[in-house]
Motif scaffolding. Sequence first.
Motif, short mmCIF file in Angstrom:
data_model
loop_
_atom_site.label_atom_id
_atom_site.label_comp_id
_atom_site.label_asym_id
_atom_site.label_seq_id
_atom_site.Cartn_x
_atom_site.Cartn_y
_atom_site.Cartn_z
N LEU A 164 -26.05 -2.38 -51.36
CA LEU A 164 -25.07 -1.46 -51.82
C LEU A 164 -25.59 -0.59 -53.10
CD1 LEU A 164 -22.60 0.21 -50.91
CD2 LEU A 164 -21.18 -1.61 -52.25
N ASP A 165 -26.19 -1.09 -53.98
CA ASP A 165 -26.66 -0.49 -55.23
C ASP A 165 -27.62 0.41 -54.78
OD1 ASP A 165 -28.51 -2.50 -54.55
OD2 ASP A 165 -28.71 -3.01 -56.80
N ARG A 166 -28.37 0.56 -53.58
CA ARG A 166 -29.57 1.40 -53.33
C ARG A 166 -28.73 2.57 -52.60
NH1 ARG A 166 -35.15 -1.42 -52.34
NH2 ARG A 166 -35.29 -2.85 -53.78
N ARG B 163 -28.07 8.10 -48.39
CA ARG B 163 -29.51 7.46 -48.02
C ARG B 163 -29.80 6.23 -48.72
NH1 ARG B 163 -35.37 7.21 -48.88
NH2 ARG B 163 -36.31 7.51 -47.03
N LEU B 164 -30.62 5.54 -48.11
CA LEU B 164 -30.88 4.25 -48.95
C LEU B 164 -32.38 4.54 -49.72
CD1 LEU B 164 -29.95 1.04 -48.96
CD2 LEU B 164 -31.73 0.65 -47.23
N ALA B 165 -32.08 4.09 -51.01
CA ALA B 165 -33.42 4.42 -51.61
C ALA B 165 -34.33 3.17 -51.66
CB ALA B 165 -32.70 4.43 -53.17
N ASP B 166 -35.54 3.80 -51.57
CA ASP B 166 -36.91 3.06 -51.45
C ASP B 166 -37.11 1.99 -52.64
OD1 ASP B 166 -37.22 4.15 -49.12
OD2 ASP B 166 -38.63 6.01 -50.20
N ALA B 167 -36.50 2.28 -53.82
CA ALA B 167 -37.02 1.45 -54.98
C ALA B 167 -35.66 0.80 -55.54
CB ALA B 167 -37.75 1.96 -56.09
N ALA B 168 -35.76 -0.31 -56.42
CA ALA B 168 -34.40 -0.73 -56.86
C ALA B 168 -34.14 0.06 -58.03
CB ALA B 168 -34.75 -2.17 -57.29
N VAL C 84 -34.08 7.88 -58.40
CA VAL C 84 -33.56 8.92 -57.78
C VAL C 84 -33.70 8.68 -56.31
CG1 VAL C 84 -34.01 10.18 -59.89
CG2 VAL C 84 -35.84 9.88 -58.12
N CYS C 85 -32.77 9.46 -55.66
CA CYS C 85 -32.93 9.51 -54.03
C CYS C 85 -33.99 10.27 -53.55
CB CYS C 85 -31.45 10.18 -53.77
SG CYS C 85 -31.44 10.27 -51.61
N PRO C 86 -34.92 9.73 -52.54
CA PRO C 86 -35.83 10.44 -52.16
C PRO C 86 -35.51 11.56 -51.08
CG PRO C 86 -35.67 8.19 -51.02
CD PRO C 86 -34.72 8.40 -51.98
N ARG C 87 -34.24 11.76 -50.63
CA ARG C 87 -33.88 12.82 -49.97
C ARG C 87 -33.06 13.99 -50.72
NH1 ARG C 87 -29.31 11.16 -45.94
NH2 ARG C 87 -30.97 10.49 -44.66
N CYS C 88 -32.23 13.74 -51.72
CA CYS C 88 -31.56 14.82 -52.39
C CYS C 88 -31.91 14.71 -53.97
CB CYS C 88 -29.99 14.53 -52.01
SG CYS C 88 -29.30 13.25 -53.07
N GLY C 89 -32.63 13.75 -54.53
CA GLY C 89 -32.79 13.61 -55.60
C GLY C 89 -31.75 13.40 -56.84
N GLY C 90 -30.61 12.86 -56.43
CA GLY C 90 -29.38 12.47 -57.01
C GLY C 90 -29.88 11.05 -57.62
N PRO C 91 -29.09 10.87 -58.74
CA PRO C 91 -29.36 9.48 -59.39
C PRO C 91 -28.94 8.36 -58.44
CG PRO C 91 -27.43 10.71 -60.38
CD PRO C 91 -28.16 11.36 -59.32
N VAL C 92 -29.44 7.22 -58.36
CA VAL C 92 -29.00 5.95 -57.62
C VAL C 92 -28.86 4.96 -58.32
CG1 VAL C 92 -29.63 4.42 -55.70
CG2 VAL C 92 -30.04 6.82 -55.56
#
Length: 78
Positions: A48-50, A57-62, A66-74
Amino acid sequence: MAADEHPAPAPSASPSPSLGPRTRGGPEVPNPAGAPAAEEGGEPACLLDRVCPACGRLADAAPPTVCPRCGGPVGAPH
C-alpha cells in the motif's frame, strides 16, 4: 475383462514424496526429492505504501519516490 474396462494401476514402487516445511499455519506441502527448500523472503504482504495517491499506479521503488506514470510523490509524509 471387457474391452471398456481398464486394469487397476499397479502400486507405486517409488517412495512417497517427502514433506517440505509447513507454511504459516497451514499443512505441510510436498517437496519433490532433490528440490531445494523454499527460502523466506520476497515482497512484503502489503504494498500500500507504493500506491500513488494521484493515479493509483504501483511504484517500482520503495518510498519515498516519485510515480513513474504521473510524477507525483509516493510515500511522502502527509
